[in-house]
Structure formats: structure tokens, C-alpha cells
Design a protein around this motif. Structure first.
Motif, PDB file in Angstrom:
ATOM      1  N   UNK A 142       0.826  -1.208   0.000  1.00  0.00           N
ATOM      2  CA  UNK A 142       0.000   0.000   0.000  1.00  0.00           C
ATOM      3  C   UNK A 142       0.863   1.262   0.000  1.00  0.00           C
ATOM      4  N   UNK A 143       1.928   1.215   0.794  1.00  0.00           N
ATOM      5  CA  UNK A 143       2.815   2.368   0.872  1.00  0.00           C
ATOM      6  C   UNK A 143       3.473   2.629  -0.491  1.00  0.00           C
ATOM      7  N   UNK A 144       3.866   1.558  -1.151  1.00  0.00           N
ATOM      8  CA  UNK A 144       4.513   1.694  -2.454  1.00  0.00           C
ATOM      9  C   UNK A 144       3.540   2.219  -3.513  1.00  0.00           C
ATOM     10  N   UNK A 145       2.267   1.816  -3.420  1.00  0.00           N
ATOM     11  CA  UNK A 145       1.246   2.345  -4.329  1.00  0.00           C
ATOM     12  C   UNK A 145       1.122   3.861  -4.163  1.00  0.00           C
ATOM     13  N   UNK A 146       1.127   4.288  -2.916  1.00  0.00           N
ATOM     14  CA  UNK A 146       1.023   5.725  -2.645  1.00  0.00           C
ATOM     15  C   UNK A 146       2.245   6.456  -3.195  1.00  0.00           C
ATOM     16  N   UNK A 147       3.432   5.880  -2.966  1.00  0.00           N
ATOM     17  CA  UNK A 147       4.658   6.508  -3.474  1.00  0.00           C
ATOM     18  C   UNK A 147       4.619   6.628  -4.993  1.00  0.00           C
ATOM     19  N   UNK A 148       4.096   5.581  -5.644  1.00  0.00           N
ATOM     20  CA  UNK A 148       3.996   5.581  -7.104  1.00  0.00           C
ATOM     21  C   UNK A 148       3.022   6.675  -7.558  1.00  0.00           C
ATOM     22  N   UNK A 149       1.898   6.754  -6.860  1.00  0.00           N
ATOM     23  CA  UNK A 149       0.864   7.723  -7.239  1.00  0.00           C
ATOM     24  C   UNK A 149       1.365   9.163  -7.161  1.00  0.00           C
ATOM     25  N   UNK A 150       2.235   9.433  -6.206  1.00  0.00           N
ATOM     26  CA  UNK A 150       2.726  10.813  -6.067  1.00  0.00           C
ATOM     27  C   UNK A 150       4.103  10.983  -6.708  1.00  0.00           C
ATOM     28  N   UNK A 151       4.510   9.964  -7.475  1.00  0.00           N
ATOM     29  CA  UNK A 151       5.807   9.979  -8.181  1.00  0.00           C
ATOM     30  C   UNK A 151       6.964  10.309  -7.238  1.00  0.00           C
ATOM     31  N   UNK A 152       6.986   9.580  -6.144  1.00  0.00           N
ATOM     32  CA  UNK A 152       8.009   9.777  -5.118  1.00  0.00           C
ATOM     33  C   UNK A 152       9.393   9.415  -5.662  1.00  0.00           C
ATOM     34  N   UNK A 153      10.324  10.348  -5.539  1.00  0.00           N
ATOM     35  CA  UNK A 153      11.660  10.180  -6.131  1.00  0.00           C
ATOM     36  C   UNK A 153      12.437   8.975  -5.605  1.00  0.00           C
ATOM     37  N   UNK A 154      12.273   8.693  -4.317  1.00  0.00           N
ATOM     38  CA  UNK A 154      13.102   7.643  -3.713  1.00  0.00           C
ATOM     39  C   UNK A 154      12.397   6.286  -3.649  1.00  0.00           C
TER      40      UNK A 154
END
Ligand SMILES: [Fe+2]
Length: 141
Positions: free
Chosen positions: A58-70
Motif C-alpha cells: 500500500x505504501x509503495x502504491x502511494x509513493x507511485x501515485x505521487x511519483x516519489x523520487x526515492x
């Protein structure tokens, strides 16, 4: 293990799951302090692995959705922890004794440090993403 409000990263889903993780580690702590170790530890750890995997997903989905750099770096940290817990489960299965206190220390330290130094970055990135994406409706799918 105790939950402190400064562990919040201000992303509701993640904060809720982190609180549950703290509860799971606490239950593990209690299981360890109440006698026969291995079966209790093994089932508590199995649950921890399953829950953690779902949470990381779930955390990774959120990071992907906001185009998280790291994202990539963060994903590596997640899979490293899962591997380490699986190694411990395997050691228990093989009948090797596990030092309960070391295990709890390891999990507690990992969780606190990861939330405070890595997951906090997601909260900040989310805030920035919201500000920069004026037409964003807040959905993460
Ligand atoms: Fe994380």
C-alpha cells in the motif's frame, strides 16, 4: 513498544497501518515474555510478515501515485526487512533458538527509524505533490 504522535507522517492510511504494526510488535513482545517461545513467536512473526507485506504494498502504491523520487531505494529497504524476518522464521523452523530480546530490539529499532527517517519523507512528498498538482482530487489509485 509504544506509539507516539510524532510517528505520524500525515498520510491517514499509512499512519493507521503503522499503528497496527506497533500493536503487532507489542503483542509479539507479550508473547515472548510469557513463556514457551518458539510456537508463539513463529505465529506472531508470520502474521507480522503478512501484515507488513500488505502495508509495504500500500505504501509503495502511494509513493507511485505521487511519483516519489526515492521509490526504488525505499522498496529495497522494505524487501530487505521482509527477507530478514523470513530468515528468522526459517531459523525457528529449523529449531534454532532465537534470542527474544534481540529480535524485539531489532524490530522496534527498525520500525521507529524507518517511520521517522524514511516514511516521513513520503508525508512531505505528498504535501508537495498536493501543492504542485492543483487539479489533483486526492485519490491515490
Ligand atoms: Fe516504508
Amino acid at each position: 513498544m509504544e506509539w507516539y504522535d510524532d510517528y505520524n507522517i500525515d498520510v491517514d492510511l499509512i499512519d493507521t497501518q503503522h499503528q497496527e504494526l506497533v500493536r503487532v510488535v507489542t503483542r509479539l513482545q507479550e508473547a515472548l515474555s510469557s513463556g514457551p517461545v518458539n510456537t508463539e513467536i513463529a505465529s506472531a512473526l508470520k502474521f507480522l510478515v503478512q501484515y507488513t507485506q500488505q502495508h509495504f504494498h500500500d505504501e509503495e502504491e502511494i509513493m507511485r501515485a505521487i511519483r516519489f523520487e526515492e521509490l526504488e531505494h525505499h522498496q529495497k529497504l522494505h524487501s530487505k526487512l521482509i527477507d530478514e524476518i523470513k530468515d528468522i522464521l526459517l531459523a525457528i523452523k529449523k529449531g534454532k533458538g532465537v534470542n527474544a530480546y534481540d529480535l524485539i530490539d531489532f524490530l522496534t529499532d527498525w520500525l521507529i527509524n524507518h517511520i521517522r527517517y524514511e516514511d516521513k519523507k513520503i508525508g512531505r512528498a505528498m504535501e508537495q505533490y498536493k501543492n504542485e498538482t492543483s487539479d489533483w482530487d486526492g485519490s491515490l489509485a
